[in-house]
Design an enzyme around this catalytic site. Structure first.
Site, PDB file in Angstrom:
ATOM      1  N   CYS A 111       0.821  -1.231   0.000  1.00  0.00           N
ATOM      2  CA  CYS A 111       0.000   0.000   0.000  1.00  0.00           C
ATOM      3  C   CYS A 111       0.843   1.264   0.000  1.00  0.00           C
ATOM      4  O   CYS A 111       0.320   2.361  -0.212  1.00  0.00           O
ATOM      5  CB  CYS A 111      -0.938  -0.006   1.195  1.00  0.00           C
ATOM      6  SG  CYS A 111      -1.940  -1.492   1.270  1.00  0.00           S
ATOM      7  N   HIS A 248      -3.353   7.115   2.440  1.00  0.00           N
ATOM      8  CA  HIS A 248      -3.786   5.814   1.925  1.00  0.00           C
ATOM      9  C   HIS A 248      -5.180   5.514   2.479  1.00  0.00           C
ATOM     10  O   HIS A 248      -5.442   5.692   3.669  1.00  0.00           O
ATOM     11  CB  HIS A 248      -2.795   4.736   2.349  1.00  0.00           C
ATOM     12  CG  HIS A 248      -3.281   3.350   2.090  1.00  0.00           C
ATOM     13  ND1 HIS A 248      -3.828   2.977   0.879  1.00  0.00           N
ATOM     14  CD2 HIS A 248      -3.340   2.243   2.889  1.00  0.00           C
ATOM     15  CE1 HIS A 248      -4.190   1.704   0.942  1.00  0.00           C
ATOM     16  NE2 HIS A 248      -3.904   1.244   2.140  1.00  0.00           N
ATOM     17  N   ASN A 278     -10.225  -0.133  -0.221  1.00  0.00           N
ATOM     18  CA  ASN A 278      -8.762  -0.048  -0.133  1.00  0.00           C
ATOM     19  C   ASN A 278      -8.174  -0.625  -1.429  1.00  0.00           C
ATOM     20  O   ASN A 278      -8.374  -1.801  -1.721  1.00  0.00           O
ATOM     21  CB  ASN A 278      -8.315  -0.851   1.098  1.00  0.00           C
ATOM     22  CG  ASN A 278      -6.805  -0.896   1.268  1.00  0.00           C
ATOM     23  OD1 ASN A 278      -6.055  -0.535   0.359  1.00  0.00           O
ATOM     24  ND2 ASN A 278      -6.370  -1.356   2.425  1.00  0.00           N
TER      25      ASN A 278
END
Ligand code: COA
Length: 321
Positions: A111, A248, A278
């Site tokens: 990520c 993020h 996500n």
């Protein structure tokens, strides 16, 4: 010399799957997912691939930046879900956009992938090796999810984001921080292949992402504020000077916790996770592109960005837009 973002682009798959849609195929509910994560829906691929989404995001970023493929020296793409082990997805992008002068490669920082790509591009640009780079984060996470594991599959989505960065005498990246903690890596893991040769018995079992959600949560709510505070101080700024925090998009509760720890209004934390979920390395550049296209980003603004996740890895930056 600074590294300046001069254009952004993104692509989300055509198909949207809501929490209610998921509740029809597994034991979950919109109430459970929304209240714990803030996610309402996610885009999932049907015909798109990691490469096709990356190529579209790249074209949009180049158009926004007003650069031609000929001008691109470097392509770095963060992903954990490329279509091929080789060629790299970045090489597929290079071929499709015709950036024949560029050097292209993928990186895996989960990520944090886009933020790591930004920092690597920054190092090349600072060293005077290259002038213009295309950086991307792109994921088809739906293909590495266990769709019978409701604790992980509801959290993730598919998509791609891109930015064009260029060496600039005046404006751009002011400070950068990044880190890794491999000792805690297995709290968020997805195995690729087991050993496969005449010496071993091969497991044909497919491997998917598995996660200790609470450990990842604890990591994020401590590492991210610390990294942001460090990078803001290094830029010679205070948290009050930051116009937007582009984080993020893992979970609304992580973002709320970071805002609280930094004592900053949540209004300064734009959100895309409600409609994207996500998307690992693609989260930050998709969010940045949405902010850009909404006209939120004005010259002179100070933007703090942060990626965090598998590895474990984290990376933050402060830049002047
Ligand atoms: N729908 C309904 N119930 C679910 C569910 C779902 N999709 N997923 C799990 N549950 C259930 C569990 O089975 C458990 O039930 P039990 O109490 O009967 O055993 C209950 O919900 C609580 O599970 P738990 O895992 O303790 O929930 P939680 O409050 O820790 O929330 C996360 C789970 C994943 C939302 C949370 O840990 C989190 O946000 N972690 C960070 C994850 C993340 O952001 N990762 C990516 C970082 S890059």
């Amino acid at each position: 010399m600074k590294t300046r973002i001069i254009g952004t682009g993104s692509y989300l798959p055509e198909n949207i799957v809501t929490n209610d849609d998921l509740s029809k195929i597994m034991d979950t509910s919109d109430e459970w997912i929304s209240s714990r994560t803030g996610i309402k829906e996610r885009h999932l691929v049907k015909d798109e691939t990691t490469a096709s989404m990356s190529i579209e995001a790249a074209r949009r970023a180049m158009e926004d930046a007003g650069v031609t493929a000929e001008e691109i020296d470097l392509i770095i793409l963060g992903t954990v879900s490329a279509d091929y082990i080789t060629p790299a997805c970045a090489c597929e992008v290079q071929a499709a956009i015709g950036a024949h002068r560029a050097v292209a490669f993928d990186i895996n920082a989960a990520c944090s992938g886009f933020m790591f790509a930004l920092n690597i591009a920054n190092a090349y640009l600072q060293a005077g090796i290259y002038k213009t780079a295309l950086i991307l984060g792109a994921e088809t996470l739906s293909k590495i999810m266990d769709w019978s594991d409701r604790s992980t599959c509801v959290l993730f989505g598919d998509g791609a984001g891109a930015a064009v960065v260029r060496a600039d005498d005046n404006v751009g990246l002011l400070a950068y921080d990044q880190g890794s903690d491999g000792a805690r890596g297995m709290v968020l893991a997805g195995q690729n292949r087991t050993n496969n040769n005449p010496l071993v018995e091969t497991s044909k079992e497919l491997q998917y992402v598995h996660m200790d959600g609470q450990e990842v949560y604890k990591f994020a709510v401590t590492a991210v504020p610390a990294s942001l505070q460090k990078v803001i101080a290094e830029a010679g700024l205070t948290v009050e000077d930051i116009d937007y925090f582009a984080l993020h998009q893992a979970n609304i509760r992580i973002i709320q916790s970071v805002a609280k720890r930094l004592k900053v209004s949540e209004d300064k934390f734009p959100i895309s996770l409600d409609h994207c979920g996500n998307i690992s390395a693609a989260s930050v550049p998709i969010l940045l592109d949405e902010m850009n296209k909404k006209g939120l980003l004005k010259p002179g603004m100070k933007i703090a960005m942060s990626g965090f996740g598998g590895g474990l890895t984290w990376a933050s930056a402060v830049l002047e837009w």
